[in-house]
Design an enzyme around this catalytic site. Sequence first.
Site, PDB file in Angstrom:
ATOM      1  N   ASP A 181      -6.385  -8.332  17.719  1.00 25.49           N
ATOM      2  CA  ASP A 181      -7.464  -7.365  17.997  1.00 25.49           C
ATOM      3  C   ASP A 181      -8.750  -7.833  17.305  1.00 25.49           C
ATOM      4  O   ASP A 181      -9.301  -7.158  16.434  1.00 25.49           O
ATOM      5  CB  ASP A 181      -7.074  -5.944  17.534  1.00 25.49           C
ATOM      6  CG  ASP A 181      -6.797  -5.847  16.034  1.00 25.49           C
ATOM      7  OD1 ASP A 181      -6.922  -4.737  15.487  1.00 25.49           O
ATOM      8  OD2 ASP A 181      -6.474  -6.879  15.399  1.00 25.49           O
TER       9      ASP A 181
ATOM     10  N   ASP B 186      -8.606 -11.659  12.551  1.00 22.60           N
ATOM     11  CA  ASP B 186      -7.871 -12.150  13.727  1.00 22.60           C
ATOM     12  C   ASP B 186      -8.494 -13.448  14.234  1.00 22.60           C
ATOM     13  O   ASP B 186      -7.801 -14.401  14.575  1.00 22.60           O
ATOM     14  CB  ASP B 186      -7.920 -11.122  14.860  1.00 22.60           C
ATOM     15  CG  ASP B 186      -7.373  -9.766  14.497  1.00 22.60           C
ATOM     16  OD1 ASP B 186      -8.076  -9.018  13.798  1.00 22.60           O
ATOM     17  OD2 ASP B 186      -6.225  -9.466  14.890  1.00 22.60           O
TER      18      ASP B 186
ATOM     19  N   ASN C 226      -9.010  -2.967  16.075  1.00 20.84           N
ATOM     20  CA  ASN C 226     -10.270  -3.110  15.330  1.00 20.84           C
ATOM     21  C   ASN C 226     -11.456  -2.605  16.144  1.00 20.84           C
ATOM     22  O   ASN C 226     -12.416  -2.075  15.600  1.00 20.84           O
ATOM     23  CB  ASN C 226     -10.496  -4.579  14.960  1.00 20.84           C
ATOM     24  CG  ASN C 226      -9.668  -4.994  13.765  1.00 20.84           C
ATOM     25  OD1 ASN C 226      -9.434  -4.191  12.854  1.00 20.84           O
ATOM     26  ND2 ASN C 226      -9.200  -6.224  13.772  1.00 20.84           N
TER      27      ASN C 226
ATOM     28  N   THR D  79      -1.249  -9.540  15.242  1.00 24.57           N
ATOM     29  CA  THR D  79      -2.091  -9.265  14.072  1.00 24.57           C
ATOM     30  C   THR D  79      -2.930  -8.001  14.278  1.00 24.57           C
ATOM     31  O   THR D  79      -3.938  -7.798  13.602  1.00 24.57           O
ATOM     32  CB  THR D  79      -3.027 -10.459  13.777  1.00 24.57           C
ATOM     33  OG1 THR D  79      -3.838 -10.710  14.943  1.00 24.57           O
ATOM     34  CG2 THR D  79      -2.249 -11.701  13.423  1.00 24.57           C
TER      35      THR D  79
ATOM     36  N   PHE E 283      -3.441  -0.080   8.438  1.00 26.83           N
ATOM     37  CA  PHE E 283      -4.125   0.237   9.696  1.00 26.83           C
ATOM     38  C   PHE E 283      -3.293  -0.096  10.936  1.00 26.83           C
ATOM     39  O   PHE E 283      -3.131   0.751  11.824  1.00 26.83           O
ATOM     40  CB  PHE E 283      -5.468  -0.511   9.746  1.00 26.83           C
ATOM     41  CG  PHE E 283      -6.228  -0.323  11.029  1.00 26.83           C
ATOM     42  CD1 PHE E 283      -6.224  -1.313  11.999  1.00 26.83           C
ATOM     43  CD2 PHE E 283      -6.931   0.847  11.282  1.00 26.83           C
ATOM     44  CE1 PHE E 283      -6.918  -1.157  13.192  1.00 26.83           C
ATOM     45  CE2 PHE E 283      -7.631   1.022  12.468  1.00 26.83           C
ATOM     46  CZ  PHE E 283      -7.623   0.022  13.434  1.00 26.83           C
ATOM     47  N   ASN E 284      -2.812  -1.328  11.061  1.00 22.23           N
ATOM     48  CA  ASN E 284      -2.131  -1.740  12.299  1.00 22.23           C
ATOM     49  C   ASN E 284      -0.936  -0.845  12.613  1.00 22.23           C
ATOM     50  O   ASN E 284      -0.697  -0.499  13.770  1.00 22.23           O
ATOM     51  CB  ASN E 284      -1.651  -3.193  12.196  1.00 22.23           C
ATOM     52  CG  ASN E 284      -2.791  -4.184  12.258  1.00 22.23           C
ATOM     53  OD1 ASN E 284      -3.865  -3.872  12.749  1.00 22.23           O
ATOM     54  ND2 ASN E 284      -2.565  -5.378  11.735  1.00 22.23           N
TER      55      ASN E 284
ATOM     56  N   HIS F  81      -6.267 -10.901   5.799  1.00 28.43           N
ATOM     57  CA  HIS F  81      -4.968 -10.391   6.249  1.00 28.43           C
ATOM     58  C   HIS F  81      -4.311 -11.298   7.311  1.00 28.43           C
ATOM     59  O   HIS F  81      -3.269 -11.893   7.070  1.00 28.43           O
ATOM     60  CB  HIS F  81      -5.128  -8.991   6.855  1.00 28.43           C
ATOM     61  CG  HIS F  81      -5.811  -7.999   5.962  1.00 28.43           C
ATOM     62  ND1 HIS F  81      -5.229  -7.406   4.863  1.00 28.43           N
ATOM     63  CD2 HIS F  81      -7.058  -7.473   6.027  1.00 28.43           C
ATOM     64  CE1 HIS F  81      -6.065  -6.555   4.306  1.00 28.43           C
ATOM     65  NE2 HIS F  81      -7.189  -6.580   4.982  1.00 28.43           N
ATOM     66  N   ASP F  82      -4.902 -11.362   8.474  1.00 31.02           N
ATOM     67  CA  ASP F  82      -4.229 -11.958   9.631  1.00 31.02           C
ATOM     68  C   ASP F  82      -3.917 -13.451   9.473  1.00 31.02           C
ATOM     69  O   ASP F  82      -2.847 -13.900   9.908  1.00 31.02           O
ATOM     70  CB  ASP F  82      -5.065 -11.727  10.891  1.00 31.02           C
ATOM     71  CG  ASP F  82      -5.186 -10.243  11.205  1.00 31.02           C
ATOM     72  OD1 ASP F  82      -6.168  -9.855  11.855  1.00 31.02           O
ATOM     73  OD2 ASP F  82      -4.296  -9.465  10.781  1.00 31.02           O
TER      74      ASP F  82
HETATM   75  O1  RIB Z   1      -4.988  -3.634   7.758  1.00 29.18           O
HETATM   76  C1  RIB Z   1      -5.483  -4.907   8.117  1.00 29.18           C
HETATM   77  C2  RIB Z   1      -5.282  -5.162   9.576  1.00 29.18           C
HETATM   78  O2  RIB Z   1      -6.037  -4.229  10.331  1.00 29.18           O
HETATM   79  C3  RIB Z   1      -5.799  -6.536  10.022  1.00 29.18           C
HETATM   80  O3  RIB Z   1      -5.016  -6.993  11.096  1.00 29.18           O
HETATM   81  C4  RIB Z   1      -7.185  -6.267  10.478  1.00 29.18           C
HETATM   82  O4  RIB Z   1      -7.634  -7.195  11.478  1.00 29.18           O
HETATM   83  C5  RIB Z   1      -7.010  -4.917  11.101  1.00 29.18           C
HETATM   84  O5  RIB Z   1      -6.510  -5.104  12.419  1.00 29.18           O
HETATM   85 CA    CA Z   2      -6.087  -7.609  13.175  1.00 23.82          CA
END
Ligand code: RIB
Ligand code: CA
Length: 325
Positions: A25, A30, A54, A139, A180-181, A255-256
């Site tokens: 996303d 990403d 996102n 991701t 979040f994801n 993160h990703d």
């Molecule tokens: O919490 C972090 C995640 O949420 C990452 O994948 C970032 O790109 C958002 O999608």
């Molecule tokens: Ca992401």
Amino acid sequence: MQSAPLSPQAARSHQSPLPVILDCDPGHDDAIALIMALANPQLEVLAVTTSAGNQTPDKTLRNALRILTLLGRTEVPVAAGAPKPLIRELIIADNVHGETGLDGPDLPEPGFEPVPLKAWELMAQQIRASEQPVTLVPTGPLTNIATFLLAYPELKSKVERIVLMGGAAGVGNWTPAAEFNIFVDPQAADIVFRSGIAITMCGLDVTHEAQIMEADVARMRAIDNPVAQCVADLLEFFVIYHKDPKWGFDGAPLHDPCTIAWLLQPEMFRGIDCHVAIETRSELTLGMTVVDRFGLTGKPANAHVLLGVDRQRFVDLLADSLRVW
Ligand code: RIB
Ligand code: CA
């Protein structure tokens, strides 16, 4: 609990490239994960699919096409997925990634069209055609992966592993309990973690160690090619949100890209095999990944949960991945 033996991928450096499908996303991190994947020939990116998270689905699709256009990799098939989570309404992280989802760099307009398939259809097409089992690398929210698993159960046996960014053994980053994801689509995450497919979970425990510092951004900026300059622009925007002192960060958590780094060099990480369940009902803890670190439930491990990373090696891999463009 001991870490899982090194993944098959770790032993594959001398073997044929590992076929992967990225479901993303974009989203700054990403985009960097996508660049890292395409920079390293140990991975063969069969397709890129896009999820809503996102930013809205139209924007994450456009961003994936723009990044691939910048890389000159317009042969990679791209398809958008679900416009919203399975059950819940879509929430987006424009507060982190900006109005476009990739605020900061001046990116080219898409130089090619997505294929006329939905994300899960493209996944099925590529997995059927692949001689080897395929590794899925989501991701963003897991809506597309869950839909693929529901629509094509017969193809589960041709999925080598799901290496996902999401969740946390500790606290969340979108609610006190949820990352979040997973929070965007808890029902999809529940389907994925119950699937029986091998999972590597790159949660906040490890991604918060994978911080990019200002000196690291300057190091990327010093690499003289358009892709490295784009990543430096992405990072300079991405660090803004993470400077808030509430996070206690020294830099910004990438993160990703942890998913790609684990596929390429799993030995730079540490983790444990344990049972992970998803909270799908509680209003208070919706989207929590309940990570049974101490085996208290007696339930069999369904994920390899990453808990730490050698930050310097991680940043070095990113820099190496930017020099090749
Ligand atoms: O919490 C972090 C995640 O949420 C990452 O994948 C970032 O790109 C958002 O999608
Ligand atoms: Ca992401």
